[in-house]
Design a protein around this motif. Structure first.
Motif, PDB file in Angstrom:
ATOM      1  N   UNK A 114     130.335  34.982  -0.720  1.00  0.00           N
ATOM      2  CA  UNK A 114     131.106  36.596  -0.271  1.00  0.00           C
ATOM      3  C   UNK A 114     131.530  36.784  -0.563  1.00  0.00           C
ATOM      4  N   UNK A 115     131.908  36.717  -2.282  1.00  0.00           N
ATOM      5  CA  UNK A 115     132.247  36.457  -3.528  1.00  0.00           C
ATOM      6  C   UNK A 115     130.853  37.542  -3.872  1.00  0.00           C
ATOM      7  N   UNK A 116     129.208  36.611  -3.907  1.00  0.00           N
ATOM      8  CA  UNK A 116     128.721  37.728  -4.732  1.00  0.00           C
ATOM      9  C   UNK A 116     127.572  38.557  -3.686  1.00  0.00           C
ATOM     10  N   UNK A 117     128.706  38.883  -2.152  1.00  0.00           N
ATOM     11  CA  UNK A 117     128.392  40.177  -1.423  1.00  0.00           C
ATOM     12  C   UNK A 117     129.116  41.210  -1.881  1.00  0.00           C
ATOM     13  N   UNK A 118     130.741  41.335  -2.072  1.00  0.00           N
ATOM     14  CA  UNK A 118     130.695  41.552  -2.635  1.00  0.00           C
ATOM     15  C   UNK A 118     130.529  42.624  -3.786  1.00  0.00           C
ATOM     16  N   UNK A 119     129.850  41.820  -4.561  1.00  0.00           N
ATOM     17  CA  UNK A 119     129.280  41.934  -6.020  1.00  0.00           C
ATOM     18  C   UNK A 119     127.991  43.009  -6.409  1.00  0.00           C
ATOM     19  N   UNK A 120     127.634  43.030  -5.117  1.00  0.00           N
ATOM     20  CA  UNK A 120     126.415  43.472  -4.624  1.00  0.00           C
ATOM     21  C   UNK A 120     125.187  43.047  -4.976  1.00  0.00           C
ATOM     22  N   UNK A 121     124.763  41.712  -4.500  1.00  0.00           N
ATOM     23  CA  UNK A 121     124.148  40.924  -4.342  1.00  0.00           C
ATOM     24  C   UNK A 121     123.108  41.004  -3.260  1.00  0.00           C
ATOM     25  N   UNK A 122     121.695  40.869  -3.618  1.00  0.00           N
ATOM     26  CA  UNK A 122     120.628  40.934  -2.755  1.00  0.00           C
ATOM     27  C   UNK A 122     120.614  40.002  -1.721  1.00  0.00           C
ATOM     28  N   UNK A 123     120.941  38.393  -1.765  1.00  0.00           N
ATOM     29  CA  UNK A 123     120.565  37.093  -1.530  1.00  0.00           C
ATOM     30  C   UNK A 123     121.103  37.064  -2.094  1.00  0.00           C
ATOM     31  N   UNK A 124     121.632  35.291  -1.193  1.00  0.00           N
ATOM     32  CA  UNK A 124     122.547  33.840  -1.833  1.00  0.00           C
ATOM     33  C   UNK A 124     121.561  33.519  -1.454  1.00  0.00           C
ATOM     34  N   UNK A 125     121.377  32.398  -2.382  1.00  0.00           N
ATOM     35  CA  UNK A 125     121.047  30.865  -2.228  1.00  0.00           C
ATOM     36  C   UNK A 125     121.664  30.063  -1.932  1.00  0.00           C
ATOM     37  N   UNK A 126     121.842  28.955  -1.069  1.00  0.00           N
ATOM     38  CA  UNK A 126     122.464  27.910  -1.232  1.00  0.00           C
ATOM     39  C   UNK A 126     121.238  26.555  -1.133  1.00  0.00           C
ATOM     40  N   UNK A 127     122.411  25.384  -2.137  1.00  0.00           N
ATOM     41  CA  UNK A 127     121.466  23.711  -2.401  1.00  0.00           C
ATOM     42  C   UNK A 127     122.215  23.840  -3.480  1.00  0.00           C
ATOM     43  N   UNK A 128     121.902  22.439  -3.903  1.00  0.00           N
ATOM     44  CA  UNK A 128     120.545  21.446  -2.991  1.00  0.00           C
ATOM     45  C   UNK A 128     120.723  20.592  -1.464  1.00  0.00           C
ATOM     46  N   UNK A 129     119.687  21.159  -0.665  1.00  0.00           N
ATOM     47  CA  UNK A 129     120.818  20.765   0.559  1.00  0.00           C
ATOM     48  C   UNK A 129     119.357  19.072   0.135  1.00  0.00           C
ATOM     49  N   UNK A 130     118.623  18.727  -0.134  1.00  0.00           N
ATOM     50  CA  UNK A 130     117.964  17.301  -0.826  1.00  0.00           C
ATOM     51  C   UNK A 130     118.006  16.832  -2.212  1.00  0.00           C
ATOM     52  N   UNK A 131     117.886  15.244  -2.685  1.00  0.00           N
ATOM     53  CA  UNK A 131     117.206  14.991  -3.941  1.00  0.00           C
ATOM     54  C   UNK A 131     115.968  15.990  -4.626  1.00  0.00           C
ATOM     55  N   UNK A 132     116.422  16.767  -5.754  1.00  0.00           N
ATOM     56  CA  UNK A 132     115.094  17.480  -6.547  1.00  0.00           C
ATOM     57  C   UNK A 132     114.445  17.340  -7.846  1.00  0.00           C
ATOM     58  N   UNK A 133     113.456  16.894  -8.193  1.00  0.00           N
ATOM     59  CA  UNK A 133     112.911  16.153  -9.075  1.00  0.00           C
ATOM     60  C   UNK A 133     112.731  17.416 -10.308  1.00  0.00           C
ATOM     61  N   UNK A 134     113.899  18.131 -10.551  1.00  0.00           N
ATOM     62  CA  UNK A 134     114.054  19.516 -11.336  1.00  0.00           C
ATOM     63  C   UNK A 134     115.224  19.382 -11.549  1.00  0.00           C
ATOM     64  N   UNK A 135     115.639  19.679 -10.560  1.00  0.00           N
ATOM     65  CA  UNK A 135     117.713  19.661 -10.676  1.00  0.00           C
ATOM     66  C   UNK A 135     118.069  18.611 -10.017  1.00  0.00           C
TER      67      UNK A 135
END
Length: 216
Positions: A114-135
């Motif tokens: 919600x804060x990102x939307x107020x500040x002018x974000x173009x999209x929001x990313x959620x995660x991680x949903x599953x275990x990652x080999x990178x992060x």
């Protein structure tokens, strides 16, 4: 914003290999590319980002730079993606102006979105949903956050974290607009075939991905 696969680069120093596999992925239909290399020197970062931008221009796909707003300005890339320890969405938007894409990592936190939307974000990313080999995530984001975000946030939603075509499918069915992936594409024997499988999640019908080889 597009729908489909949001390809994120691995921390590879080999620019030629990085460009070759990215070319195959864009040729196969990856919708957007993020250049992310946490350990690169400034010189390597500039070299790789410039090479990837030329590739994205050839395929008419947006190139997003992870973290580095000044690099985005230098190259005139299409935008930036910022996380919790980077510059704020508001700072990135103020620096880049209204014409660039600004994406925001929101992890599993609707308040951040919600804060990102107020500040002018173009999209929001959620995660991680599953275990990652990178992060390495110290938490798990629940799929239900997509339902809550779709109800209250008027921005495209990106999902990330251990994404494969199989485990991304239920998240796309819930309304995710893009799926961000690194290893499932870059570590694949035939990257183009995996891109095709991700793309099929958004096509609404099965696709024949068996013959997706490297781009020429």
């Amino acid at each position: 914003m597009h729908q489909g696969l949001y390809l994120v680069t691995p921390d590879w120093d080999d620019t030629g290999r990085l460009v070759d596999i990215t070319r195959s992925a864009l040729h196969a239909g990856a919708a957007m590319l993020q250049y992310r290399h946490k350990g690169a020197s400034p010189a390597l970062r500039l070299e790789q980002a410039a090479a990837l931008l030329a590739l994205c221009r050839r395929y008419h796909r947006p190139l997003i730079i992870n973290d580095h707003v000044e690099l985005c300005l230098t190259l005139d890339a299409d935008g930036v993606h910022v996380g919790g320890t980077d510059v704020s969405v508001a700072q990135a938007r103020a620096t880049l102006g209204p014409g660039k894409i600004v994406g925001a990592s929101c992890y599993g936190d609707l308040a951040l979105a919600r804060a990102a939307q107020r500040e002018g974000a173009s999209y929001v990313a959620f995660g991680g949903f599953y275990p990652s080999r990178v992060k390495q995530y110290s938490f798990r984001t629940e799929p239900s956050i997509i339902d809550l975000a779709k109800a209250g946030i008027a921005l495209p939603l990106v999902v990330i974290g251990g994404m494969t075509p199989e485990n991304a499918a239920p998240l796309v069915a819930r309304g995710a607009d893009m799926v961000a992936a690194i290893s499932s594409v870059y570590a694949a024997p035939v990257p183009g075939a995996v891109v095709c499988e991700f793309d099929a999640l958004f096509a609404g019908r099965p696709k024949n991905c068996a013959n997706q080889g490297a781009a020429v």
